[in-house]
Write an enzyme that holds these catalytic residues in place. Structure first.
Site, PDB file in Angstrom:
ATOM      1  CG  HIS A  65      57.836  55.899  52.600  1.00  0.00           C
ATOM      2  ND1 HIS A  65      58.198  54.981  53.556  1.00  0.00           N
ATOM      3  CD2 HIS A  65      58.760  55.801  51.621  1.00  0.00           C
ATOM      4  CE1 HIS A  65      59.293  54.351  53.176  1.00  0.00           C
ATOM      5  NE2 HIS A  65      59.658  54.832  52.003  1.00  0.00           N
ATOM      6  CE1 TYR A 135      55.891  53.786  59.843  1.00  0.00           C
ATOM      7  CE2 TYR A 135      56.462  51.568  60.519  1.00  0.00           C
ATOM      8  CZ  TYR A 135      56.828  52.783  59.965  1.00  0.00           C
ATOM      9  OH  TYR A 135      58.109  52.982  59.542  1.00  0.00           O
TER      10      TYR A 135
END
Length: 186
Positions: A65, A135
């Protein structure tokens, strides 16, 4: 005294962060993020969003991604449970390491994180059941800016350490790069 050791990967500004925990008889403290220290290594935008993923099965794959500008994002990715093979691909137009990838085993035990600059695609494969990642993002997720590269793209040639056992329909639908792909202009 720095709580981080920064290891270059040889691909642009992509770095491995090794955290230095402080431990005593009570347990330990590990610094996850320091704006002052990590800004020197490309994470200068600050944290805008924090995501936590859980992945149940060994061999599952998430990725690859990225977000198109003007919503491009830097990420600091840490594994807080289990083990993963974390991968970043340089998609920056004109970069000397364009389309090169780097993979790094991340785990709670090895105190490593991957500092991923803007213009890179990111994904991972679980090496154990029940992996969890944290993240830290420099930009908020924008569905209209979402991009992806197929995890098995022959132009990239990622060597996944396990057979790929599970991929979402969205990730399996990412296209292979064709000869017209010139990269992300930041």
């Amino acid at each position: 005294m720095s709580r981080f050791e920064i290891l270059p990967t040889g691909i642009g500004d992509l770095s491995v962060i090794v955290r230095k925990p402080i431990a005593d008889e009570r347990g330990s403290l590990t610094r996850i993020y320091s704006e002052d220290e990590l800004a020197r290594f490309g994470f200068a935008s600050g944290i805008v969003q924090i995501n936590h993923t859980t992945t149940a099965k060994k061999g599952a794959l998430r990725g690859m991604h990225f977000q198109w500008p003007p919503h491009a994002e830097a990420k600091l990715v840490s594994c807080i449970r289990g083990r993963v093979f974390d991968v970043a691909i340089d998609l920056r137009k004109g970069s000397p390491s364009f389309l090169q990838w780097h993979g790094e085993e991340l785990s709670a035990a090895n105190h490593r994180a991957l500092l991923i600059p803007e213009g890179f695609a990111h994904g991972f494969q679980t090496l154990e059941d029940g992996a969890e990642l944290l993240y830290l993002h420099s930009a908020a997720y924008q569905p209209s800016a979402e991009g992806g590269v197929h995890h098995a793209d022959p132009k990239i040639g990622i060597c996944w350490p396990e057979p790929v056992m599970e991929v979402s329909a969205r990730d399996a639908g990412h296209a292979f790069l064709d000869d017209t792909f010139e990269g992300i202009l930041l």
